[in-house]
Design a protein around this motif. Structure first.
Motif, PDB file in Angstrom:
ATOM      1  N   PHE A   1     111.653  53.049  -5.005  1.00 59.53           N
ATOM      2  CA  PHE A   1     112.002  51.636  -5.195  1.00 59.53           C
ATOM      3  C   PHE A   1     112.331  50.983  -3.850  1.00 59.53           C
ATOM      4  CE2 PHE A   1     113.820  52.462  -9.752  1.00 59.53           C
ATOM      5  CZ  PHE A   1     112.543  52.742 -10.202  1.00 59.53           C
ATOM      6  N   ALA A   2     112.993  51.731  -2.969  1.00 62.25           N
ATOM      7  CA  ALA A   2     113.338  51.205  -1.651  1.00 62.25           C
ATOM      8  C   ALA A   2     112.083  50.898  -0.837  1.00 62.25           C
ATOM      9  CB  ALA A   2     114.236  52.185  -0.907  1.00 62.25           C
ATOM     10  N   ALA A   3     111.057  51.745  -0.968  1.00 60.81           N
ATOM     11  CA  ALA A   3     109.803  51.496  -0.257  1.00 60.81           C
ATOM     12  C   ALA A   3     109.132  50.220  -0.767  1.00 60.81           C
ATOM     13  CB  ALA A   3     108.867  52.691  -0.420  1.00 60.81           C
ATOM     14  N   ILE A   4     109.151  50.018  -2.081  1.00 63.90           N
ATOM     15  CA  ILE A   4     108.586  48.801  -2.663  1.00 63.90           C
ATOM     16  C   ILE A   4     109.403  47.581  -2.237  1.00 63.90           C
ATOM     17  CG2 ILE A   4     108.075  47.615  -4.833  1.00 63.90           C
ATOM     18  CD1 ILE A   4     107.720  50.483  -6.049  1.00 63.90           C
ATOM     19  N   GLU A   5     110.717  47.718  -2.229  1.00 65.96           N
ATOM     20  CA  GLU A   5     111.599  46.635  -1.802  1.00 65.96           C
ATOM     21  C   GLU A   5     111.293  46.226  -0.365  1.00 65.96           C
ATOM     22  OE1 GLU A   5     114.936  43.930  -2.177  1.00 65.96           O
ATOM     23  OE2 GLU A   5     113.792  45.073  -3.663  1.00 65.96           O
ATOM     24  N   ALA A   6     111.137  47.208   0.520  1.00 64.00           N
ATOM     25  CA  ALA A   6     110.852  46.913   1.920  1.00 64.00           C
ATOM     26  C   ALA A   6     109.521  46.176   2.068  1.00 64.00           C
ATOM     27  CB  ALA A   6     110.838  48.203   2.727  1.00 64.00           C
ATOM     28  N   ARG A   7     108.541  46.566   1.282  1.00 61.97           N
ATOM     29  CA  ARG A   7     107.243  45.898   1.335  1.00 61.97           C
ATOM     30  C   ARG A   7     107.340  44.445   0.875  1.00 61.97           C
ATOM     31  NH1 ARG A   7     102.286  45.476   3.669  1.00 61.97           N
ATOM     32  NH2 ARG A   7     100.724  44.737   2.182  1.00 61.97           N
ATOM     33  N   LEU A   8     108.065  44.212  -0.204  1.00 57.94           N
ATOM     34  CA  LEU A   8     108.120  42.869  -0.788  1.00 57.94           C
ATOM     35  C   LEU A   8     109.077  41.951  -0.041  1.00 57.94           C
ATOM     36  CD1 LEU A   8     108.127  43.996  -4.510  1.00 57.94           C
ATOM     37  CD2 LEU A   8     106.245  42.842  -3.344  1.00 57.94           C
TER      38      LEU A   8
END
Length: 224
Positions: A138-145
């Protein structure tokens, strides 16, 4: 002719969602998530006895990521893929297949909370570790968005694609075991894409068999 073999609340949902977004005609064959997937007839479609299986163009496919790539190439005008030569191709492929990184942790947690019938077979340690690994995803997706330089509404700069479908379905499943409470950009994105008619049409209908019997399964506490 397109025929999708599907079990509710499994990886085949991502292919069903894509087909709904593409707006093409297809036949849906819903299977129970049980030993019937090991039948001789079904193993002829999917040799590992898993869903999805996709009958298309006189052949059969049995890996969801490959199906998504193939369908996006078959229907390029829908704009849900990024074809060879597109400057976003590498990012699209990366995020498309990141769905499996999320899904492998969800599968381990589904085994722990749902598939194992005896409490003695379950591990609170595995539950906590795999839930923590989902949070890292989820943190990786958060960083992308959220982005350091610019925020994004979708995983790919130019808009909604099959990468959002694949990862979005994986996150939808993962939130049975870990929340998006600490990831506001990912939560907003998830709400945005799961509000689409294509996603809603991919959910189990009233009376359909489902894999999960509750919305959330917390990790067990370790005995004192």
């Amino acid at each position: 002719m397109i025929r999708l073999h599907h079990c509710h609340e499994t990886r085949s949902m991502r292919v069903l969602w894509l087909l709904n977004e593409l707006g093409v005609r297809f036949e849906l064959v819903a299977h129970p998530f049980d030993k019937s997937l090991r039948s001789k007839d079904y193993l002829a479609l999917s040799p590992a006895g898993r869903v999805p299986a996709l009958e298309i163009d006189g052949m059969t496919m049995f890996e969801s990521g490959a199906m998504i790539e193939y369908l996006c190439e078959l229907f390029p005008d829908a704009g849900l893929g990024r074809l060879t030569g597109d400057p976003e191709r590498a990012e699209w492929l990366t995020w498309l297949h990141f769905a499996e990184t999320v899904s492998q942790h969800t599968a381990a947690l589904t085994q722990q909370h749902v598939a194992l019938y005896e409490d003695s077979m379950r591990s609170p340690i595995v539950m906590k570790l795999e839930a923590a690994r989902l949070k890292k995803c989820f943190a990786a997706i958060e960083a992308r968005l959220a982005g350091q330089e610019k925020a994004r509404d979708y995983l790919i700069d130019t808009g909604f694609t099959a990468a959002d479908i694949a990862v979005g379905q994986a996150v939808y499943m993962a939130t049975h075991f870990a929340t998006l409470d600490d990831f506001p950009a990912a939560a907003a994105w998830s709400g945005r894409i799961t509000g689409r008619p294509g996603f809603k049409a991919s959910l189990p209908g009233l009376g359909d068999p489902t894999l999960y019997d509750r919305d959330f399964y917390p990790a067990w506490e370790m005995p004192a």
